[in-house]
Structure formats: C-alpha cells, structure tokens
Write an enzyme that holds these catalytic residues in place. Structure first.
Site, PDB file in Angstrom:
ATOM      1  N   ALA A   1      -2.295   4.032  -2.380  1.00 30.06           N
ATOM      2  CA  ALA A   1      -3.064   4.720  -1.336  1.00 30.06           C
ATOM      3  C   ALA A   1      -3.886   5.858  -1.936  1.00 30.06           C
ATOM      4  O   ALA A   1      -5.049   6.067  -1.546  1.00 30.06           O
ATOM      5  CB  ALA A   1      -2.131   5.256  -0.250  1.00 30.06           C
TER       6      ALA A   1
ATOM      7  N   GLU B   1      -2.057  -2.791 -10.605  1.00 31.55           N
ATOM      8  CA  GLU B   1      -0.610  -2.778 -10.856  1.00 31.55           C
ATOM      9  C   GLU B   1      -0.081  -4.142 -11.241  1.00 31.55           C
ATOM     10  O   GLU B   1       1.098  -4.270 -11.559  1.00 31.55           O
ATOM     11  CB  GLU B   1       0.141  -2.295  -9.618  1.00 31.55           C
ATOM     12  CG  GLU B   1      -0.171  -0.882  -9.238  1.00 31.55           C
ATOM     13  CD  GLU B   1       0.516  -0.448  -7.968  1.00 31.55           C
ATOM     14  OE1 GLU B   1       1.207  -1.270  -7.322  1.00 31.55           O
ATOM     15  OE2 GLU B   1       0.361   0.717  -7.594  1.00 31.55           O
TER      16      GLU B   1
ATOM     17  N   LEU C   1       0.857  -1.191   0.000  1.00 33.90           N
ATOM     18  CA  LEU C   1       0.000   0.000   0.000  1.00 33.90           C
ATOM     19  C   LEU C   1       0.896   1.245   0.000  1.00 33.90           C
ATOM     20  O   LEU C   1       1.045   1.945   0.989  1.00 33.90           O
ATOM     21  CB  LEU C   1      -0.932  -0.031   1.218  1.00 33.90           C
ATOM     22  CG  LEU C   1      -2.074   0.962   1.261  1.00 33.90           C
ATOM     23  CD1 LEU C   1      -2.892   0.960  -0.027  1.00 33.90           C
ATOM     24  CD2 LEU C   1      -2.991   0.662   2.433  1.00 33.90           C
ATOM     25  N   HIS C   2       1.534   1.493  -1.133  1.00 31.54           N
ATOM     26  CA  HIS C   2       2.447   2.624  -1.297  1.00 31.54           C
ATOM     27  C   HIS C   2       1.663   3.863  -1.731  1.00 31.54           C
ATOM     28  O   HIS C   2       0.431   3.836  -1.798  1.00 31.54           O
ATOM     29  CB  HIS C   2       3.554   2.272  -2.304  1.00 31.54           C
ATOM     30  CG  HIS C   2       3.018   1.928  -3.655  1.00 31.54           C
ATOM     31  ND1 HIS C   2       2.899   2.851  -4.657  1.00 31.54           N
ATOM     32  CD2 HIS C   2       2.527   0.763  -4.153  1.00 31.54           C
ATOM     33  CE1 HIS C   2       2.377   2.278  -5.730  1.00 31.54           C
ATOM     34  NE2 HIS C   2       2.138   1.004  -5.448  1.00 31.54           N
ATOM     35  N   ALA C   3       2.350   4.945  -2.025  1.00 30.53           N
ATOM     36  CA  ALA C   3       1.693   6.235  -2.280  1.00 30.53           C
ATOM     37  C   ALA C   3       0.694   6.200  -3.430  1.00 30.53           C
ATOM     38  O   ALA C   3      -0.432   6.699  -3.292  1.00 30.53           O
ATOM     39  CB  ALA C   3       2.746   7.318  -2.533  1.00 30.53           C
TER      40      ALA C   3
END
Length: 92
Positions: free
Chosen positions: A22, A91, A17-19
């Site tokens: 998120a 992704e 849960l990266h930028a």
C-alpha cells in the site's frame, strides 16, 4: 474536461495489499497529477494515494480491483499502477 481511464487488475502477490504494498502504491500515485482510485467488486473504493484508505480495502490475493484514473496524466498513471499491481508490488 479531464481525461478518465480505467482497467481491471487482480492482486497476485501472496500477502495482498498489505502495508508495504500500500505504501509503494501510494508513493507511486503521488508522482502523478491525476486522481487514482481503486474500486473492489464489493463496491468499496479507496483513494490510491492514501495508505490508510488502501489498507481499509483489505484486498487479499486473488481479489479483482478496478483502477480508475482522472486528470491530465491519467493514461500514464493507469499504466504505472497497473504494472505495479500486476508485478505483485515487486514482491514476486
């Protein structure tokens, strides 16, 4: 009394849960009237509409989260958030 729903999901995308993930999740949550929360197994919770709160969870690949929604469109919100997370935030 507002409807309330929950479901468990596992973070499947490589970066967790990266930028970017998120941000995508928070933007999705803002399309619903319902409140959406993520709860980790360690007890940490985050308002899924807040990018900063989501980043503070530091959820990595393989981490299990509970999605909890409450409000007039809670079932729809739960379904959409579950789909996004299960799709690896698009992704994969």
């Amino acid at each position: 009394m507002a409807d309330s729903f929950s479901a468990k999901v596992t973070i499947v995308n490589q970066l967790g849960l990266h930028a970017r993930a998120a941000t995508k999740l928070a933007q999705l949550c803002h399309t619903f009237q319902s409140k959406v929360e993520l709860i980790q197994d360690d007890g940490k919770t985050a308002d899924a509409g807040s990018v900063l709160a989501l980043l503070m969870l530091a959820s990595s690949k393989g981490k299990t989260l509970t999605i909890r929604t409450e409000g007039s469109d809670a079932a729809t919100a739960l379904d959409a958030v579950t789909q996004l997370i299960n799709a690896g935030f698009d992704e994969l």
